[in-house]
Enzyme design. Structure first.
Site, PDB file in Angstrom:
ATOM      1  N   LYS A  29      -6.831  -4.089   6.814  1.00  0.00           N
ATOM      2  CA  LYS A  29      -5.471  -4.348   6.977  1.00  0.00           C
ATOM      3  C   LYS A  29      -4.662  -3.227   6.421  1.00  0.00           C
ATOM      4  CE  LYS A  29      -3.358  -6.947   3.883  1.00  0.00           C
ATOM      5  NZ  LYS A  29      -2.096  -6.164   3.074  1.00  0.00           N
ATOM      6  N   ASN A  30      -5.175  -2.782   5.076  1.00  0.00           N
ATOM      7  CA  ASN A  30      -4.260  -1.796   4.401  1.00  0.00           C
ATOM      8  C   ASN A  30      -4.675  -0.321   4.735  1.00  0.00           C
ATOM      9  OD1 ASN A  30      -3.231  -3.916   2.806  1.00  0.00           O
ATOM     10  ND2 ASN A  30      -4.609  -3.554   1.094  1.00  0.00           N
ATOM     11  N   CYS A 123       8.277  -9.328  -4.039  1.00  0.00           N
ATOM     12  CA  CYS A 123       7.360 -10.245  -3.094  1.00  0.00           C
ATOM     13  C   CYS A 123       6.837 -11.225  -4.188  1.00  0.00           C
ATOM     14  CB  CYS A 123       6.342  -9.442  -2.251  1.00  0.00           C
ATOM     15  SG  CYS A 123       4.904  -9.125  -3.221  1.00  0.00           S
ATOM     16  N   ARG A 128       7.881  -4.944  -7.214  1.00  0.00           N
ATOM     17  CA  ARG A 128       7.550  -3.947  -6.327  1.00  0.00           C
ATOM     18  C   ARG A 128       8.556  -2.939  -6.206  1.00  0.00           C
ATOM     19  NH1 ARG A 128       3.283  -6.691  -2.851  1.00  0.00           N
ATOM     20  NH2 ARG A 128       2.869  -4.222  -2.242  1.00  0.00           N
ATOM     21  N   ASP A 312      -6.578  -6.788  -5.866  1.00  0.00           N
ATOM     22  CA  ASP A 312      -6.751  -7.473  -4.557  1.00  0.00           C
ATOM     23  C   ASP A 312      -7.891  -8.414  -4.746  1.00  0.00           C
ATOM     24  OD1 ASP A 312      -5.244  -4.987  -2.217  1.00  0.00           O
ATOM     25  OD2 ASP A 312      -4.392  -6.268  -3.714  1.00  0.00           O
ATOM     26  N   ARG A 404      -2.258 -13.613   6.735  1.00  0.00           N
ATOM     27  CA  ARG A 404      -1.558 -12.177   6.832  1.00  0.00           C
ATOM     28  C   ARG A 404      -2.817 -11.105   6.711  1.00  0.00           C
ATOM     29  NH1 ARG A 404       1.374 -10.809   2.151  1.00  0.00           N
ATOM     30  NH2 ARG A 404       1.295  -8.871   3.347  1.00  0.00           N
TER      31      ARG A 404
END
Ligand code: EPZ
Length: 423
Positions: A29-30, A123, A128, A312, A404
């Site tokens: 994803k990243n 978030c 952030r 993460d 997500r």
């Protein structure tokens, strides 16, 4: 939340099953998000493969389509024609849904010399800020006005310069790379982020004609070129998804093989999981994780920018350490507010105390099933891992957070023997 037109909201998990079998990891994803943003610069057609089917990817393609890009699917992935892009105004709602769309600033400034984007607020895991993004783009010659919650960015031509980042921010490094690839002159980024996703972005941009060196190190050099061209690229496997399945095997006393991994990108996760007792063997681009009966505690687990231990993976390890034989300490140094999963794990019987950015986890023999709420992506995944070993039934609500970043999470866990369903 809709997936494939269906409303899904929670996972129901009956704990206690050992996980066994093989998993094929999807693209990162990243990595796919900044690379999709980078396709804007060339004004040509790129083919990107190994794309994970995730909500965040959908949002990025919706944003690109809304500004005029033509996106279609082929047998390998997505075909992105960025030639017809005709708007520099990013849709507010979508930017709010996925804050990493902020990296489109660098790409649109490079292509059109202008962009308007909503301020991407905080978030679940922290405030952030984007001060490092704005400071760097201003240093490259962008005029950025902030008013009414919008950032209006303009430049008569981005210029290469020497940028010292106060913190090795992943997003800021990516935004600078996108802005500098076609800027006038050479840009040097000092204290750049070193994550594998930065290397993947460099590789895509260099295939498109850019001249970038040093990704993966703290100093990067970007020699601006006049334009980029179309190119094809395969996204690297997702190291955080890989890490999550590794922890799932360790927690369930399981034995799994994970295919399509890059071991170099997983070293800190492998080291910490071995510290808890799991056996990990690498064979080319696949890995075997074999749990040991007892899970050992970790004296100190500190999250850091790559190649340190990834933030993460912090939540998933908190779940693992909550059933270890002894006490562990976690120090979350990257984000201010990334322990929301702790109170939910405590509902399941875990013994966890948090003090600001530090958590003390006293391992307990057994977790018990409960109704818990996902509050962010990785925290949600950690609750699912807790449910896999808990005695009884766990209901994980708000799973849109998890979807997500995890493709077919429940289906893959079921294929490994877990009792999990989506309702
Ligand atoms: C990327 O976020 C990842 N997201 C995050 O993954 C990951 O947690 C993070 O890097 C760190 O590894 C994507 O790649 C899409 P940062 P990013 O800029 O770029 C501070 C997941 O679960 N900072 O490296 O937003 C910031 O507040 C997600 O997949 C500033 O102060 O992370 C944070 O404390 C969550 N000013 C720290 O730096 C800035 O201008 C790291 O942020 C920018 C960042």
């Amino acid at each position: 939340m809709y997936i494939g037109g269906e409303v899904v909201s929670k996972y129901i998990i009956h704990g206690g099953n050992k996980l066994e079998g093989e998993v094929q990891v999807s693209g990162a994803k990243n990595s796919v998000l900044p690379i999709l943003a980078a396709t804007v610069i060339s004004g040509e057609t790129s083919r990107i493969s190994n794309i994970p089917r995730l909500r965040d990817v959908e949002v990025m393609t919706e944003i690109l389509t809304s500004i005029g890009a033509k996106i279609s699917k082929d047998s390998h992935g997505l075909v992105i024609d960025s030639k017809p892009i005709n708007s520099i105004h990013l849709p507010e709602e979508l930017v709010r849904e996925m804050r990493s769309s902020i990296i489109l600033m660098g790409a649109l400034l490079a292509r059109f010399g202008e962009t308007i984007v909503t301020y991407p607020g905080g978030c679940e895991i922290g405030p952030r800020p984007i001060d490092l993004h704005l400071k760097s783009l201003r240093q490259m010659g962008a005029i950025i006005e902030e008013s009414h919650g919008f950032l209006h960015c303009k430049t008569s031509g981005l210029k290469g310069c020497d940028i010292q980042l106060d913190y090795p921010s992943v997003g800021a490094t990516e935004n600078i790379m996108l802005a500098a690839a076609t800027a006038k002159g050479t840009t040097i980024i000092r204290n750049a982020a070193r994550e594998p996703e930065i290397i993947d972005l460099q590789n895509y941009l260099n295939k498109s004609g850019a001249r970038i060196q040093g990704a993966g190190n703290s100093i990067m050099t970007i020699e601006g070129v006049s334009s980029l061209k179309a190119s094809d690229h395969r996204i690297i496997p997702d190291r955080i998804v890989t890490g999550t399945y590794m922890v799932a095997a360790a927690m369930t006393n399981g034995e799994i093989i994970i295919k399509d991994i890059i071991a170099e990108n997983l070293q800190s996760i492998i080291a910490k999981l071995r510290e808890t007792g799991s056996m990990i063997t690498i064979d080319g681009n696949s890995m075997k994780v074999k749990a040991q009966n007892n899970i050992s505690p970790i004296e100190m687990l500190q999250t850091l920018p790559f190649p340190g231990f990834p933030t993460d993976m912090q939540a998933q390890f908190m779940s693992l350490l909550s059933v270890a034989e002894g006490t562990s300490i976690i120090n979350e140094t990257v984000f201010e507010n990334r322990f929301k999963h702790a109170e939910e794990l405590v509902r399941m019987g875990a013994k966890i105390k948090t003090f600001g950015k530090v958590a003390v986890i006293k391992g307990t023999k057994e977790l018990t099933g409960a109704t818990v709420f996902a509050k962010d992506l990785r925290g949600g995944a950690a609750l699912v891992l807790g449910g896999l070993v808990a005695n009884g039934t766990t209901k994980v609500e708000n799973i849109y957070h998890i979807q997500r970043g995890y493709e077919n999470f429940d289906r893959i866990l079921r294929s490994l023997g877990a009792s999990i369903s989506c309702v």
